[in-house]
Design a protein around this motif. Structure first.
Motif, mmCIF file in Angstrom:
data_model
loop_
_atom_site.group_PDB
_atom_site.id
_atom_site.type_symbol
_atom_site.label_atom_id
_atom_site.label_comp_id
_atom_site.label_asym_id
_atom_site.label_seq_id
_atom_site.Cartn_x
_atom_site.Cartn_y
_atom_site.Cartn_z
ATOM 1 N N ASN A 138 0.827 -1.209 0.000
ATOM 2 C CA ASN A 138 0.000 0.000 0.000
ATOM 3 C C ASN A 138 0.858 1.253 0.000
ATOM 4 O OD1 ASN A 138 -1.998 -2.009 1.969
ATOM 5 N ND2 ASN A 138 -2.795 -1.112 0.093
ATOM 6 N N SER A 139 1.035 1.815 -1.175
ATOM 7 C CA SER A 139 1.827 3.035 -1.325
ATOM 8 C C SER A 139 1.034 4.241 -0.849
ATOM 9 C CB SER A 139 2.216 3.236 -2.792
ATOM 10 O OG SER A 139 3.011 2.171 -3.265
ATOM 11 N N LEU A 140 1.740 5.179 -0.241
ATOM 12 C CA LEU A 140 1.089 6.422 0.135
ATOM 13 C C LEU A 140 0.658 7.182 -1.115
ATOM 14 C CD1 LEU A 140 0.294 8.173 2.540
ATOM 15 C CD2 LEU A 140 2.545 9.260 2.411
ATOM 16 N N PRO A 164 -7.510 6.228 -7.742
ATOM 17 C CA PRO A 164 -6.662 5.653 -8.783
ATOM 18 C C PRO A 164 -5.800 6.762 -9.363
ATOM 19 C CG PRO A 164 -8.872 6.001 -9.642
ATOM 20 C CD PRO A 164 -8.914 6.352 -8.172
ATOM 21 N N THR A 165 -4.547 6.447 -9.732
ATOM 22 C CA THR A 165 -3.639 7.515 -10.137
ATOM 23 C C THR A 165 -3.192 7.448 -11.589
ATOM 24 O OG1 THR A 165 -1.782 6.241 -9.250
ATOM 25 C CG2 THR A 165 -2.776 7.907 -7.805
ATOM 26 N N PHE A 188 -3.436 -0.381 -12.926
ATOM 27 C CA PHE A 188 -3.371 1.015 -12.502
ATOM 28 C C PHE A 188 -2.859 1.099 -11.070
ATOM 29 C CE2 PHE A 188 -7.595 -0.552 -11.573
ATOM 30 C CZ PHE A 188 -7.905 -0.044 -10.301
ATOM 31 N N THR A 189 -2.155 2.193 -10.797
ATOM 32 C CA THR A 189 -1.685 2.481 -9.454
ATOM 33 C C THR A 189 -2.741 3.259 -8.687
ATOM 34 O OG1 THR A 189 -0.527 4.357 -10.463
ATOM 35 C CG2 THR A 189 0.803 2.415 -9.904
ATOM 36 N N SER A 190 -2.536 3.366 -7.374
ATOM 37 C CA SER A 190 -3.492 4.095 -6.539
ATOM 38 C C SER A 190 -2.767 4.687 -5.336
ATOM 39 C CB SER A 190 -4.630 3.174 -6.089
ATOM 40 O OG SER A 190 -4.142 2.116 -5.266
ATOM 41 N N ALA A 191 -3.504 5.471 -4.525
ATOM 42 C CA ALA A 191 -2.874 6.205 -3.424
ATOM 43 C C ALA A 191 -3.724 6.156 -2.167
ATOM 44 C CB ALA A 191 -2.642 7.660 -3.841
ATOM 45 N N SER A 212 -12.647 0.836 4.710
ATOM 46 C CA SER A 212 -13.621 0.376 3.710
ATOM 47 C C SER A 212 -12.971 0.128 2.352
ATOM 48 C CB SER A 212 -14.745 1.404 3.561
ATOM 49 O OG SER A 212 -14.250 2.636 3.061
ATOM 50 N N GLN A 213 -11.771 0.694 2.139
ATOM 51 C CA GLN A 213 -11.056 0.527 0.876
ATOM 52 C C GLN A 213 -9.623 0.046 1.155
ATOM 53 O OE1 GLN A 213 -11.285 4.165 -1.430
ATOM 54 N NE2 GLN A 213 -13.494 4.334 -1.182
ATOM 55 N N PRO A 214 -9.472 -1.186 1.613
ATOM 56 C CA PRO A 214 -8.149 -1.679 2.025
ATOM 57 C C PRO A 214 -7.139 -1.772 0.888
ATOM 58 C CG PRO A 214 -9.749 -3.472 1.959
ATOM 59 C CD PRO A 214 -10.525 -2.204 1.807
ATOM 60 N N SER A 215 -7.583 -1.723 -0.360
ATOM 61 C CA SER A 215 -6.662 -1.801 -1.498
ATOM 62 C C SER A 215 -6.095 -0.443 -1.888
ATOM 63 C CB SER A 215 -7.363 -2.427 -2.711
ATOM 64 O OG SER A 215 -7.759 -3.746 -2.446
ATOM 65 N N SER A 216 -6.477 0.600 -1.186
ATOM 66 C CA SER A 216 -5.940 1.929 -1.499
ATOM 67 C C SER A 216 -4.420 1.902 -1.406
ATOM 68 C CB SER A 216 -6.499 2.974 -0.534
ATOM 69 O OG SER A 216 -7.887 3.114 -0.701
ATOM 70 N N GLY A 217 -3.754 2.377 -2.453
ATOM 71 C CA GLY A 217 -2.301 2.343 -2.511
ATOM 72 C C GLY A 217 -1.730 1.127 -3.206
ATOM 73 N N ALA A 218 -2.581 0.205 -3.606
ATOM 74 C CA ALA A 218 -2.137 -1.021 -4.268
ATOM 75 C C ALA A 218 -2.020 -0.831 -5.781
ATOM 76 C CB ALA A 218 -3.107 -2.166 -3.971
ATOM 77 N N LEU A 219 -1.366 -1.795 -6.425
ATOM 78 C CA LEU A 219 -1.382 -1.924 -7.887
ATOM 79 C C LEU A 219 -2.481 -2.910 -8.228
ATOM 80 C CD1 LEU A 219 0.064 -1.403 -10.701
ATOM 81 C CD2 LEU A 219 1.276 -3.547 -10.238
ATOM 82 N N LEU A 220 -3.446 -2.484 -9.027
ATOM 83 C CA LEU A 220 -4.597 -3.313 -9.358
ATOM 84 C C LEU A 220 -4.698 -3.526 -10.858
ATOM 85 C CD1 LEU A 220 -5.676 -0.943 -7.060
ATOM 86 C CD2 LEU A 220 -7.341 -2.766 -6.777
ATOM 87 N N GLU A 221 -5.423 -4.577 -11.245
ATOM 88 C CA GLU A 221 -5.695 -4.842 -12.657
ATOM 89 C C GLU A 221 -7.186 -4.734 -12.902
ATOM 90 O OE1 GLU A 221 -5.069 -8.235 -16.163
ATOM 91 O OE2 GLU A 221 -4.188 -8.541 -14.178
ATOM 92 N N LEU A 222 -7.545 -4.123 -14.030
ATOM 93 C CA LEU A 222 -8.953 -3.930 -14.349
ATOM 94 C C LEU A 222 -9.613 -5.202 -14.875
ATOM 95 C CD1 LEU A 222 -10.728 -1.461 -13.999
ATOM 96 C CD2 LEU A 222 -10.298 -0.849 -16.367
#
Length: 295
Positions: free
Chosen positions: A16-18, A242-243, A257-260, A271-281
């Motif tokens: 989880n990236s800041l 999403p960034t 996509f990356t996120s913050a 409620s959004q534990p994946s915030s800061g993760a690298l995700l795939e659509l």
């Protein structure tokens, strides 16, 4: 008409990236690279093996471009540096804004000519503090000034059109570009005016058909635009911030996509534990890879 889709994707890397930003993909090694800007980290994920590495950096950095098998170019708060892939050693390549210690690098991308467009911004997102530059073989040319938060830098497949946005203004700009040099060949015009919508236009990529895929910060969507600026699809994502998207996979047929996590309160993070993760659509796309930076 805009079609809205629910998220059916997955988390590729749960670190989880800041402020996760600047993703790019190397098809030769099947590796995704991205930054945690505020954490001064470069992340590396090999999709074939699943091996994940985090490389500490001595400064904030935001964009990586492949040079060749052994070297990368990274944009940082202290300028552009060549990075040795094997050792991580950094060598100064070019200064962007000598003496402006209050600024850092932000969004950027290589053009088919091998030039780099790179944006800068104030470390506190001060209005009008940044700019967008063209860098070719170490020569730095200012293209656009008084930019607050430069984002969405990407190019049409043939290199004749460039896109960028000041996220504070919400105007996605379209500018004709010389495909041989990567320099603007005409005046910029507004392609998309989203100044009255929630969220901000953040990073973008352009596919082989000239369509723009954009991460919309603060709204929880990845948006899909036609070349005429019409938004034709929206994809809900499980993160508010999403960034930047990136085409991945050997055939550039996947979209990640990356996120913050920056600025989110505890309730949102819960409620959004994946915030800061690298995700795939997890959708089929017809993407392309960023060209190498030409020395």
């Amino acid at each position: 008409m805009t079609y809205t889709h629910d998220f059916r994707g997955k988390v590729l890397s749960g670190t989880n990236s800041l402020l996760g930003e600047g993703p790019t993909y190397d098809p030769d090694t099947d590796t995704v690279w991205w930054f945690n800007i505020l954490g001064k980290e470069l992340h590396e994920l090999n999709l074939s093996t699943g091996r994940k590495q985090v490389h500490d950096l001595p400064m904030m950095a935001s964009v990586l471009a492949r040079v060749d098998a052994g070297r990368q170019l990274i944009a940082t708060e202290e300028g552009l540096f060549l990075r040795d892939v094997g050792t991580g050693a950094l060598t100064l390549h070019a200064l962007l804004e000598p003496g402006q210690t209050g600024n850092r690098s932000n969004d950027g991308r290589t053009h088919v000519s091998g030039a780099l467009w790179i944006g800068t911004m104030g470390k506190r997102a001060e209005t009008g503090a940044g700019a967008i530059y063209h860098v070719a073989a170490g020569k730095v040319t200012k293209l656009f000034d008084k930019v607050s938060i430069p984002n969405s830098i990407c190019f049409s497949p043939d290199g004749t059109i460039g896109y960028y946005v000041d996220s504070k203004a919400g105007l996605l700009m379209r500018v004709p570009v010389d495909p041989a040099s990567g320099l603007p060949s005409g005046e910029a015009t507004v392609l998309v005016d989203s100044s009255d919508e929630s969220g901000d236009i953040d990073g973008s990529v352009c596919d082989v058909n000239g369509h723009i895929w954009n991460a919309r910060w603060g709204s929880g969507f990845v948006d899909h635009y036609a070349p005429d600026g019409q938004r034709i699809e929206r994809y809900r994502v499980p993160v508010a911030q999403p960034t930047c998207p990136v085409f991945i996979g050997r055939n550039a047929d996947r979209l990640a996509f990356t996120s913050a996590r920056e600025g989110l309160d505890e309730a949102t993070l819960t409620s959004q534990p994946s915030s800061g993760a690298l995700l795939e659509l997890a959708i089929a796309v017809q993407g392309s890879f960023d060209p190498p930076y030409r020395m």
